[in-house]
Every structure is written in structure tokens, then in C-alpha cells.
Design an enzyme around this catalytic site. Structure first.
Site, PDB file in Angstrom:
ATOM      1  N   CYS A 112       0.889  -1.608  -0.161  1.00 32.67           N
ATOM      2  CA  CYS A 112       0.052   0.344  -0.007  1.00 32.67           C
ATOM      3  C   CYS A 112       0.753   1.157  -0.137  1.00 32.67           C
ATOM      4  O   CYS A 112       1.911   0.620  -0.727  1.00 32.67           O
ATOM      5  CB  CYS A 112      -0.656  -0.222   1.356  1.00 32.67           C
ATOM      6  SG  CYS A 112      -2.494   1.257   0.692  1.00 32.67           S
ATOM      7  N   HIS A 227      -3.612  -5.050   0.060  1.00 31.75           N
ATOM      8  CA  HIS A 227      -3.104  -5.260   1.639  1.00 31.75           C
ATOM      9  C   HIS A 227      -2.780  -6.931   1.937  1.00 31.75           C
ATOM     10  O   HIS A 227      -4.229  -7.477   3.300  1.00 31.75           O
ATOM     11  CB  HIS A 227      -3.819  -5.372   2.793  1.00 31.75           C
ATOM     12  CG  HIS A 227      -3.784  -3.683   2.783  1.00 31.75           C
ATOM     13  ND1 HIS A 227      -2.583  -2.577   3.760  1.00 31.75           N
ATOM     14  CD2 HIS A 227      -3.758  -2.125   2.473  1.00 31.75           C
ATOM     15  CE1 HIS A 227      -2.577  -1.470   4.252  1.00 31.75           C
ATOM     16  NE2 HIS A 227      -4.036  -1.466   2.490  1.00 31.75           N
ATOM     17  N   GLU A 229      -1.449  -8.949   4.027  1.00 30.92           N
ATOM     18  CA  GLU A 229      -1.252  -9.144   5.765  1.00 30.92           C
ATOM     19  C   GLU A 229      -2.530  -9.638   6.200  1.00 30.92           C
ATOM     20  O   GLU A 229      -2.303  -9.287   7.349  1.00 30.92           O
ATOM     21  CB  GLU A 229      -0.598  -7.540   6.405  1.00 30.92           C
ATOM     22  CG  GLU A 229      -0.514  -6.528   6.484  1.00 30.92           C
ATOM     23  CD  GLU A 229      -1.117  -5.956   5.547  1.00 30.92           C
ATOM     24  OE1 GLU A 229      -0.732  -6.063   4.449  1.00 30.92           O
ATOM     25  OE2 GLU A 229      -2.229  -4.837   5.253  1.00 30.92           O
TER      26      GLU A 229
END
Ligand SMILES: *[C@@H]1O[C@H](CO)[C@@H](O)[C@H](O)[C@H]1NC(C)=O
Ligand SMILES: *[C@@H]1O[C@H](CO)[C@@H](O)[C@H](O)[C@H]1NC(C)=O
Length: 305
Positions: A112, A227, A229
Site C-alpha cells: 500500500c 494488503h 497481511e
């Protein structure tokens, strides 16, 4: 005869170069308030889930501190967030590209905002970032136009014999990438950056295209606008009991996301064992000043500055 072949096969496998260390990855913490910096725990758990350990590089680190952290780590990871490109990231980028030129396979990843920083660093031009150009906050998308012959989406490394997954297909057939950005990189701008290979594209709610992942043509530098994660973590809900962050936690989302963690950690393994325990560079687990609970980030590691 069969036993002998089996024995030779076993010996050949034992002799294969497997790393006997967990690589250490540095993350730059971001300002939390006037007294603290932070890193959301999902980034840390995500990298640990890929087989790495993590250390913190302070946002305001001096030249010497940046170099000490890099000298004791195997790769760097630029997290998402708000702040514009800090001096510490510029120092790190220049030091790491010199290290790479000297033959060390020290990789960089950005997610990001980190993806945007890396694009600015590679272009050596902060204006490559289009500000407020995209309507793509909280937007789950399948990747489009995924390049087939990339390093990032091609399974490689010591376990490739055991892995059978078509990663471009997985990412293209399921809406598993969570976008949380209004700034971004347009395909046109990306096309003018030397050695910047666009790996996938996406469109925002108004049909405006942005780059959703890239890898560098000659250096181990990677980035995703989305993203990964969050797929395995971040289950927080807001006041009206809706997901605070609509990450896809399906088997497809979790598998696809952790393949990228596994890929990046294997890239970091290639820089060899670099961590010196008494160097003053401590694992995040032992160096933080506590965890803050929240909803967008269920857990956030804090450091006093
Ligand atoms: C910053 O946040 C931390 C953690 O919540 C808190 O302990 C500290 O007092 C805050 N600092 C200020 C100046 O508000
Ligand atoms: C970017 O350009 C400036 C000069 O405009 C130069 O001093 C600097 O080293 C460059 N940075 C990188 C990362 O190439």
C-alpha cells in the site's frame, strides 16, 4: 539396488542447501502520536507466518541506525499507512541498492503506502504518485491482467516440488485483494519508470485503472497496492458491527496472501545469515513498549520515541 537408489536419493536431499536460520526482516515504524511510533501486529504475524523474524527500523532513524539495522537483517518491508516518504526510507533505499550492487540479495517489499514509497524511490520522483485519484478504499478485488512469467507469482525456491498452485489463477478468480487507498500509480506513469515491471492492474469504483503489483526488472524489489497481511488477521468490527476492514478470510484469500509472504521470506533467505544477536538490533517481540488494542488494527506494537 532399489535400496541403494533410495539411500542416494535421501543423501541428495540431505545435501540440498536448506537454510538453518529464520531470516530477519526490518519494518519501518510509523508515527502514532507525539511520543510513540507503531507497527500493526498483522504485518509482524504475516511475516512470521512466512517463516521470518522481525525487527523495527524507527521512522526517524539516523543514517548510522538505518545502516546498523540493514547490516543485521535479510530484507526490508515498508508497511502501509499515512506519512509521506521519510529520510530514513531514502537512506535505506540507497544503502540497500549499493548492497545489491555488491552482490548481496537483500530484498525490499512495499505494501500500500510502502508500495507507493518504493515506486517513488525507484523512479527517484515523488510526483509519480497520483494523489486522491482513486475511489478504492475498502475495496475487495480479484487481480486483473496478472503477468504469467513474474518472479512474485511463480512458485520457486526449495519447496517448489511440493507446491502445486496456480497463483495467478487463484488471484484472478477470487476477490481476495483488499485495497485501502485513494492515492496510487497509473499504468501510464508506471510505463515510464525504468525497470518497473507491472505485474497486475485493477480498476477503482469509477473504472479508473491503477497498478496493483510490481516487481523490479533487475533487483529483488516487490510491491502490492493491496494488503495481503490482512487476509489471515484483522477481524475487528466497527460501531454497527460491520467488519472494520473487509479482508477476505476465505481459504482462497488466506492461501493466496500467505504465498506472497512465503515468496518474500524465501527472497530474504538468499541474503544469508546476517543477524548478530548482540548488535543492539532487537527482535520486535522483545523491543516494543507494549501493545495497543483496537479495531482497524486489532493489535498494534508501540515504541516510545
Ligand atoms: C501516545 O499513545 C500512547 C499509547 O496509547 C500513550 O501511552 C501516550 O500517552 C500517548 N502520548 C500522548 C502525547 O498522547
Ligand atoms: C535521486 O536524484 C538525486 C538528484 O536529483 C540524487 O542526488 C539521488 O541520489 C537520486 N536518488 C536515487 C535513489 O537515485
Amino acid at each position: 539396488m532399489l535400496r541403494r537408489i533410495l539411500l542416494l536419493t535421501v543423501m541428495a536431499n540431505l545435501a540440498a542447501p536448506t537454510p538453518d536460520f529464520a531470516p530477519v526482516i526490518a519494518l519501518i515504524s510509523h508515527p502514532f502520536n507525539s511520543t510513540h511510533e507503531f507497527i500493526p501486529n498483522s504485518y509482524i504475524k504475516y511475516l512470521e507466518g512466512g517463516g521470518a523474524r522481525t525487527v523495527r527500523l524507527p521512522f526517524t532513524a539516523s543514517d548510522d541506525e538505518v545502516k546498523r539495522v540493514i547490516d543485521n537483517t535479510n530484507g526490508i518491508f515498508f508497511i502501509g499507512g499515512e506519512p509521506s516518504l521519510p529520510e530514513s526510507a531514502i537512506i535505506a533505499y540507497n544503502y540497500i541498492t549499493d548492497l545489491q550492487d555488491s552482490g548481496v540479495h537483500y530484498p525490499m517489499w512495499g505494501t500500500c503506502l510502502g508500495f507507493q514509497w518504493l515506486t517513488q524511490l525507484i523512479a527517484n520522483d515523488t510526483s509519480v504518485l497520483s494523489l486522491d485519484a482513486f475511489d478504492s478504499e475498502d475495496l475487495l478485488l480479484p487481480l486483473e491482467s496478472v503477468k504469467k512469467d513474474s518472479r512474485m507469482f511463480t512458485l520457486n525456491g526449495p519447496d517448489s516440488d511440493y507446491l502445486s498452485i496456480d497463483l495467478p489463477k487463484l488471484f484472478q478468480e477470487h476477490a481476495v485483494t483488499l485495497n485501502m487507498h485513494t492515492d496510487g500509480i497509473t499504468p501510464t506513469v508506471a510505463g515510464n519508470i525504468k525497470d518497473y515491471n507491472v505485474l497486475s492492474l485493477n480498476s477503482d469504483r469509477n473504472g479508473i485503472q491503477f497498478v496493483s503489483s510490481f516487481e523490479h526488472g533487475t533487483r529483488p524489489i516487490y510491491g502490492s497496492q493491496f494488503h495481503p497481511e490482512k487476509n489471515g488477521f484483522e477481524y475487528g468490527t466497527d460501531e454497527i458491527n460491520e467488519p472494520a476492514e473487509p479482508a477476505d478470510h476465505s481459504i482462497h484469500g488466506v492461501r493466496a496472501a500467505f504465498e506472497l509472504a512465503r515468496f518474500y521470506v524465501q527472497e530474504a533467505v538468499k541474503s544469508g545469515d546476517r543477524y548478530v544477536p548482540d548488535s543492539g538490533v532487537d527482535m520486535i517481540f522483545y523491543s516494543n513498549n507494549g501493545i495497543e488494542k483496537g479495531t482497524n488494527h486489532e493489535e498494534t506494537y508501540l515504541w516510545k520515541v
